[in-house]
Design a protein around this motif. Structure first.
Motif, PDB file in Angstrom:
ATOM      1  N   GLY A   1       0.821  -1.215   0.000  1.00 33.87           N
ATOM      2  CA  GLY A   1       0.000   0.000   0.000  1.00 33.87           C
ATOM      3  C   GLY A   1       0.851   1.258   0.000  1.00 33.87           C
ATOM      4  N   LEU A   2       1.897   1.277   0.810  1.00 32.50           N
ATOM      5  CA  LEU A   2       2.779   2.444   0.858  1.00 32.50           C
ATOM      6  C   LEU A   2       3.515   2.623  -0.468  1.00 32.50           C
ATOM      7  N   THR A   3       3.934   1.519  -1.063  1.00 29.14           N
ATOM      8  CA  THR A   3       4.629   1.581  -2.353  1.00 29.14           C
ATOM      9  C   THR A   3       3.698   2.108  -3.442  1.00 29.14           C
ATOM     10  N   ALA A   4       2.463   1.623  -3.451  1.00 28.14           N
ATOM     11  CA  ALA A   4       1.500   2.029  -4.482  1.00 28.14           C
ATOM     12  C   ALA A   4       1.215   3.528  -4.422  1.00 28.14           C
ATOM     13  N   GLN A   5       1.355   4.123  -3.249  1.00 31.09           N
ATOM     14  CA  GLN A   5       1.086   5.553  -3.105  1.00 31.09           C
ATOM     15  C   GLN A   5       2.380   6.372  -3.051  1.00 31.09           C
ATOM     16  N   ASP A   6       3.470   5.774  -3.493  1.00 28.38           N
ATOM     17  CA  ASP A   6       4.778   6.457  -3.544  1.00 28.38           C
ATOM     18  C   ASP A   6       5.219   6.985  -2.183  1.00 28.38           C
ATOM     19  N   ARG A   7       4.941   6.219  -1.135  1.00 26.46           N
ATOM     20  CA  ARG A   7       5.326   6.633   0.218  1.00 26.46           C
ATOM     21  C   ARG A   7       6.513   5.832   0.748  1.00 26.46           C
ATOM     22  N   LEU A   8       7.027   4.891  -0.044  1.00 25.04           N
ATOM     23  CA  LEU A   8       8.060   3.978   0.413  1.00 25.04           C
ATOM     24  C   LEU A   8       9.123   3.789  -0.665  1.00 25.04           C
ATOM     25  N   LEU A   9      10.372   3.706  -0.224  1.00 23.00           N
ATOM     26  CA  LEU A   9      11.491   3.390  -1.110  1.00 23.00           C
ATOM     27  C   LEU A   9      12.132   2.093  -0.634  1.00 23.00           C
ATOM     28  N   ARG A  10      12.565   1.287  -1.584  1.00 28.03           N
ATOM     29  CA  ARG A  10      13.223   0.013  -1.279  1.00 28.03           C
ATOM     30  C   ARG A  10      14.597   0.007  -1.940  1.00 28.03           C
ATOM     31  N   SER A  11      15.571  -0.530  -1.224  1.00 27.42           N
ATOM     32  CA  SER A  11      16.906  -0.692  -1.803  1.00 27.42           C
ATOM     33  C   SER A  11      17.500  -1.998  -1.296  1.00 27.42           C
ATOM     34  N   PRO A  12      18.395  -2.598  -2.077  1.00 28.21           N
ATOM     35  CA  PRO A  12      18.992  -3.865  -1.632  1.00 28.21           C
ATOM     36  C   PRO A  12      19.824  -3.653  -0.367  1.00 28.21           C
ATOM     37  N   ASP A  13      19.772  -4.632   0.521  1.00 27.21           N
ATOM     38  CA  ASP A  13      20.591  -4.609   1.731  1.00 27.21           C
ATOM     39  C   ASP A  13      22.020  -4.965   1.327  1.00 27.21           C
ATOM     40  N   PRO A  14      23.002  -4.120   1.627  1.00 25.70           N
ATOM     41  CA  PRO A  14      24.376  -4.413   1.225  1.00 25.70           C
ATOM     42  C   PRO A  14      24.928  -5.691   1.868  1.00 25.70           C
ATOM     43  N   GLN A  15      24.417  -6.086   3.042  1.00 23.97           N
ATOM     44  CA  GLN A  15      24.881  -7.306   3.708  1.00 23.97           C
ATOM     45  C   GLN A  15      24.170  -8.566   3.209  1.00 23.97           C
ATOM     46  N   ASP A  16      22.972  -8.416   2.668  1.00 23.21           N
ATOM     47  CA  ASP A  16      22.185  -9.569   2.238  1.00 23.21           C
ATOM     48  C   ASP A  16      21.317  -9.147   1.059  1.00 23.21           C
ATOM     49  N   GLN A  17      21.726  -9.497  -0.135  1.00 23.91           N
ATOM     50  CA  GLN A  17      21.039  -9.061  -1.351  1.00 23.91           C
ATOM     51  C   GLN A  17      19.618  -9.599  -1.463  1.00 23.91           C
TER      52      GLN A  17
END
Length: 151
Positions: free
Chosen positions: A72-88
């Motif tokens: 829901g947060l992603t669909a409303q552009d309220r959330l960003l996701r990025s790969p975890d550098p320790q665990d892809q």
């Protein structure tokens, strides 16, 4: 009306319902935001970079509820996701600029609601309540961990 003979669990459920209903009525509808989305936003605002699994642990929500909140947060552009550098395989989550702006708009309302809820408790009673809740959360978290489930 309060029922002093009600089981403690029923009282906890009732307390939760009485405290969250105003959120939906005052904030949720206006901003198209579910309570679980707000819970996630509140945590990510102070701890950016958490994973979905860690959000589940911190909120006590199951993974599916966290997944729906993140969707829901992603669909409303309220959330960003990025790969975890320790665990892809894992993603680090943080609020987008829109999410941060919404959090800054809603947080004062949440603070007012909390103050309103605890207005009738003097500081000593509030501290005892917090300690009791912390103790209960710790016991339940340990039980979940022993069963091999996230807490």
């Amino acid at each position: 009306m309060n029922s002093p003979d009600a089981p403690l669990f029923s009282k906890l459920v009732r307390l939760m319902n009485l405290t969250v209903r105003p959120f939906h009525d005052q904030v949720g509808r206006q901003h198209q935001l579910t309570l679980n989305e707000w819970r996630v936003m509140a945590l990510l605002a102070v701890q950016p970079g958490l994973s979905a699994a860690r959000l589940s642990e911190l909120t006590g929500l199951d993974k599916m509820s966290i997944s729906r909140a993140l969707a829901g947060l992603t669909a409303q552009d309220r959330l960003l996701r990025s790969p975890d550098p320790q665990d892809q395989r894992r993603q680090c989550l943080q609020l987008s600029p829109q999410g941060l702006a919404l959090h800054q708009q809603i947080q004062p309302l949440a603070n007012e609601r909390e103050a309103e809820l605890f207005r009738g408790l003097n500081p000593a009673r509030r501290m005892r309540l917090e300690k009791s809740l912390d103790d209960l959360i710790e016991v339940l978290s340990q039980e979940q961990a022993l069963r091999g489930r996230p807490h």
